[in-house]
Scaffold this motif. Structure first.
Motif, PDB file in Angstrom:
ATOM      1  N   HIS A  19       0.838  -1.211   0.000  1.00 16.59           N
ATOM      2  CA  HIS A  19       0.000   0.000   0.000  1.00 16.59           C
ATOM      3  C   HIS A  19       0.869   1.255   0.000  1.00 16.59           C
ATOM      4  O   HIS A  19       0.573   2.223  -0.703  1.00 16.59           O
ATOM      5  CB  HIS A  19      -0.940   0.014   1.213  1.00 16.59           C
ATOM      6  N   TRP A  20       1.937   1.249   0.768  1.00 22.02           N
ATOM      7  CA  TRP A  20       2.846   2.397   0.841  1.00 22.02           C
ATOM      8  C   TRP A  20       3.463   2.666  -0.534  1.00 22.02           C
ATOM      9  O   TRP A  20       3.506   3.802  -0.990  1.00 22.02           O
ATOM     10  CB  TRP A  20       3.915   2.112   1.894  1.00 22.02           C
ATOM     11  N   LEU A  21       3.924   1.599  -1.197  1.00 21.55           N
ATOM     12  CA  LEU A  21       4.513   1.772  -2.527  1.00 21.55           C
ATOM     13  C   LEU A  21       3.450   2.182  -3.548  1.00 21.55           C
ATOM     14  O   LEU A  21       3.706   3.026  -4.419  1.00 21.55           O
ATOM     15  CB  LEU A  21       5.208   0.483  -2.963  1.00 21.55           C
ATOM     16  N   ALA A  22       2.247   1.635  -3.433  1.00 19.64           N
ATOM     17  CA  ALA A  22       1.170   1.958  -4.379  1.00 19.64           C
ATOM     18  C   ALA A  22       0.775   3.432  -4.293  1.00 19.64           C
ATOM     19  O   ALA A  22       0.331   4.004  -5.293  1.00 19.64           O
ATOM     20  CB  ALA A  22      -0.036   1.068  -4.122  1.00 19.64           C
ATOM     21  N   ARG A  23       0.955   4.066  -3.129  1.00 16.61           N
ATOM     22  CA  ARG A  23       0.677   5.497  -3.023  1.00 16.61           C
ATOM     23  C   ARG A  23       1.710   6.321  -3.795  1.00 16.61           C
ATOM     24  O   ARG A  23       1.441   7.452  -4.173  1.00 16.61           O
ATOM     25  CB  ARG A  23       0.641   5.928  -1.547  1.00 16.61           C
ATOM     26  N   GLN A  24       2.885   5.768  -4.041  1.00 17.10           N
ATOM     27  CA  GLN A  24       3.950   6.454  -4.775  1.00 17.10           C
ATOM     28  C   GLN A  24       3.929   6.145  -6.268  1.00 17.10           C
ATOM     29  O   GLN A  24       4.433   6.934  -7.067  1.00 17.10           O
ATOM     30  CB  GLN A  24       5.317   6.027  -4.232  1.00 17.10           C
ATOM     31  N   VAL A  25       3.381   4.994  -6.629  1.00 19.10           N
ATOM     32  CA  VAL A  25       3.471   4.492  -8.004  1.00 19.10           C
ATOM     33  C   VAL A  25       2.067   4.246  -8.553  1.00 19.10           C
ATOM     34  O   VAL A  25       1.389   3.309  -8.117  1.00 19.10           O
ATOM     35  CB  VAL A  25       4.293   3.189  -8.054  1.00 19.10           C
ATOM     36  N   PRO A  26       1.621   5.064  -9.503  1.00  6.93           N
ATOM     37  CA  PRO A  26       0.292   4.845 -10.085  1.00  6.93           C
ATOM     38  C   PRO A  26       0.225   3.508 -10.824  1.00  6.93           C
ATOM     39  O   PRO A  26       1.197   3.080 -11.437  1.00  6.93           O
ATOM     40  CB  PRO A  26       0.124   6.002 -11.068  1.00  6.93           C
ATOM     41  N   VAL A  36      -4.013  -8.413  -1.296  1.00  6.13           N
ATOM     42  CA  VAL A  36      -3.602  -7.037  -1.008  1.00  6.13           C
ATOM     43  C   VAL A  36      -4.774  -6.156  -1.420  1.00  6.13           C
ATOM     44  O   VAL A  36      -4.924  -5.800  -2.586  1.00  6.13           O
ATOM     45  CB  VAL A  36      -2.318  -6.646  -1.767  1.00  6.13           C
ATOM     46  N   GLN A  37      -5.622  -5.845  -0.454  1.00 13.50           N
ATOM     47  CA  GLN A  37      -6.848  -5.105  -0.732  1.00 13.50           C
ATOM     48  C   GLN A  37      -6.547  -3.755  -1.364  1.00 13.50           C
ATOM     49  O   GLN A  37      -5.680  -3.006  -0.902  1.00 13.50           O
ATOM     50  CB  GLN A  37      -7.630  -4.917   0.557  1.00 13.50           C
ATOM     51  N   GLY A  38      -7.257  -3.441  -2.446  1.00 12.94           N
ATOM     52  CA  GLY A  38      -7.127  -2.152  -3.105  1.00 12.94           C
ATOM     53  C   GLY A  38      -6.008  -2.061  -4.125  1.00 12.94           C
ATOM     54  O   GLY A  38      -5.842  -1.032  -4.769  1.00 12.94           O
ATOM     55  N   VAL A  39      -5.209  -3.109  -4.278  1.00  8.28           N
ATOM     56  CA  VAL A  39      -4.114  -3.126  -5.256  1.00  8.28           C
ATOM     57  C   VAL A  39      -4.329  -4.341  -6.162  1.00  8.28           C
ATOM     58  O   VAL A  39      -4.499  -5.457  -5.659  1.00  8.28           O
ATOM     59  CB  VAL A  39      -2.730  -3.218  -4.558  1.00  8.28           C
ATOM     60  N   PRO A  40      -4.329  -4.150  -7.477  1.00  4.91           N
ATOM     61  CA  PRO A  40      -4.474  -5.310  -8.371  1.00  4.91           C
ATOM     62  C   PRO A  40      -3.375  -6.333  -8.080  1.00  4.91           C
ATOM     63  O   PRO A  40      -2.198  -5.977  -7.947  1.00  4.91           O
ATOM     64  CB  PRO A  40      -4.311  -4.719  -9.772  1.00  4.91           C
ATOM     65  N   THR A  41      -3.787  -7.590  -7.943  1.00  5.02           N
ATOM     66  CA  THR A  41      -2.850  -8.644  -7.553  1.00  5.02           C
ATOM     67  C   THR A  41      -2.907  -9.798  -8.535  1.00  5.02           C
ATOM     68  O   THR A  41      -3.985 -10.205  -8.957  1.00  5.02           O
ATOM     69  CB  THR A  41      -3.192  -9.159  -6.134  1.00  5.02           C
ATOM     70  N   ILE A  42      -1.737 -10.301  -8.873  1.00  9.02           N
ATOM     71  CA  ILE A  42      -1.603 -11.516  -9.676  1.00  9.02           C
ATOM     72  C   ILE A  42      -1.064 -12.585  -8.734  1.00  9.02           C
ATOM     73  O   ILE A  42      -0.031 -12.370  -8.090  1.00  9.02           O
ATOM     74  CB  ILE A  42      -0.632 -11.307 -10.855  1.00  9.02           C
TER      75      ILE A  42
END
Length: 100
Positions: A19-26, A36-42
């Motif tokens: 989540h922390w990295l996803a806030r930095q990287v669109p 990982v809720q809220g982040v697309p996951t494979i």
């Protein structure tokens, strides 16, 4: 380009790091063996130990160019990628590392 990170459970990192990295990287996508809720996951397919799970970033279902970012990376701005670049290993500089 697909921007990926890898989260393997049981190590030093958790979904909060993603989540922390996803806030930095669109448009970050995470390869993981946990949700990982809220982040697309494979889903990770193999039970590889630790950082070896990064090898799954190159599986055929991921199409196009891949930018793999470690969960301990701080991103100030994303570069315009025009060539392949890798980090040198800190302990063996003649070898490639996997850092961004």
């Amino acid at each position: 380009m697909v921007t990926l990170c890898v989260l393997k459970s049981g190590g030093d990192y958790s979904p909060e790091h993603v989540h922390w990295l996803a806030r930095q990287v669109p448009d970050l996508v995470c390869l993981s063996d946990v949700s990982v809720q809220g982040v697309p996951t494979i889903p990770l397919e193999y039970d590889l130990p630790g950082w070896w799970s990064k090898i799954e970033a190159f599986k055929p279902i991921i199409k196009g160019d891949v930018m793999l970012i470690d969960l301990d990376t701080v991103v100030f701005r994303l570069p315009k990628v025009t060539e392949t670049t890798v980090l040198r290993d800190f302990y063996y500089p003649q070898r490639m590392g996997s850092g961004f």
